[in-house]
Motif scaffolding. Structure first.
Motif, PDB file in Angstrom:
ATOM      1  N   ALA A 158      41.043  39.881  37.147  1.00 28.78           N
ATOM      2  CA  ALA A 158      40.429  40.241  35.815  1.00 28.78           C
ATOM      3  C   ALA A 158      41.401  40.496  34.656  1.00 28.78           C
ATOM      4  CB  ALA A 158      39.480  41.457  36.115  1.00 28.78           C
ATOM      5  N   ARG A 159      42.319  41.197  34.942  1.00 27.80           N
ATOM      6  CA  ARG A 159      43.431  41.499  33.854  1.00 27.80           C
ATOM      7  C   ARG A 159      43.955  40.288  33.559  1.00 27.80           C
ATOM      8  NH1 ARG A 159      44.967  45.746  35.637  1.00 27.80           N
ATOM      9  NH2 ARG A 159      46.182  44.876  37.637  1.00 27.80           N
ATOM     10  N   GLU A 184      41.867  38.431  30.938  1.00 26.72           N
ATOM     11  CA  GLU A 184      41.674  39.008  29.712  1.00 26.72           C
ATOM     12  C   GLU A 184      42.913  38.835  28.960  1.00 26.72           C
ATOM     13  OE1 GLU A 184      41.257  43.400  30.650  1.00 26.72           O
ATOM     14  OE2 GLU A 184      39.109  42.964  31.390  1.00 26.72           O
ATOM     15  N   GLU A 185      44.157  38.620  29.580  1.00 24.38           N
ATOM     16  CA  GLU A 185      45.371  38.519  28.925  1.00 24.38           C
ATOM     17  C   GLU A 185      45.765  37.121  28.406  1.00 24.38           C
ATOM     18  OE1 GLU A 185      47.254  42.656  30.783  1.00 24.38           O
ATOM     19  OE2 GLU A 185      48.145  40.439  31.475  1.00 24.38           O
ATOM     20  N   ARG A 245      31.372  43.623  37.117  1.00 25.04           N
ATOM     21  CA  ARG A 245      30.956  44.162  35.679  1.00 25.04           C
ATOM     22  C   ARG A 245      29.613  44.161  35.307  1.00 25.04           C
ATOM     23  NH1 ARG A 245      35.050  39.832  32.695  1.00 25.04           N
ATOM     24  NH2 ARG A 245      36.947  40.934  33.138  1.00 25.04           N
TER      25      ARG A 245
END
Length: 112
Positions: A80-81, A84-85, A111
């Protein structure tokens, strides 16, 4: 190489090799995630070899190994990180694309 689009910015595929990277770049991907641990099969390329090819092609690479059948909450959080990045669109790979798909589904479920 069979690429399966899961969402607008996320697709999955089975094991890639350095020679596949030009095609991946030409398809418009900007990032690659490896979800396959090194050494699962004797004939798979080391992730460092794939990383070098991906980065040489100007894309971003992330290594998030997931043991087959043993996905953890940390794996889901790390994926997930990364999503996002990392610059999109993202192509994630493992042996068949299954773990990459399951990680994405787990992220969506977390989520709500």
């Amino acid at each position: 190489m069979e690429i399966r689009q899961i969402s607008e910015d996320y697709s999955v595929t089975g094991q890639i090799v350095p020679a596949d990277v030009a095609q991946i770049r030409a398809a418009g991907f900007r990032s690659v995630i490896c979800n396959r641990p090194d050494g699962e099969q004797v004939d798979q390329p080391a992730q460092d070899e794939v990383r070098a090819a991906v980065e040489a092609a100007g894309m971003t690479y992330r290594y998030i190994p997931v043991v087959s059948g043993q996905m953890t909450a940390d794996n889901v959080a790390d994926q997930a990180r990364a999503l996002e990045e990392l610059p999109t669109p993202v192509l994630a790979y493992c042996r068949s694309g299954g773990r990459c798909t399951n990680l994405f589904l787990a992220i969506q479920q977390s989520r709500g």
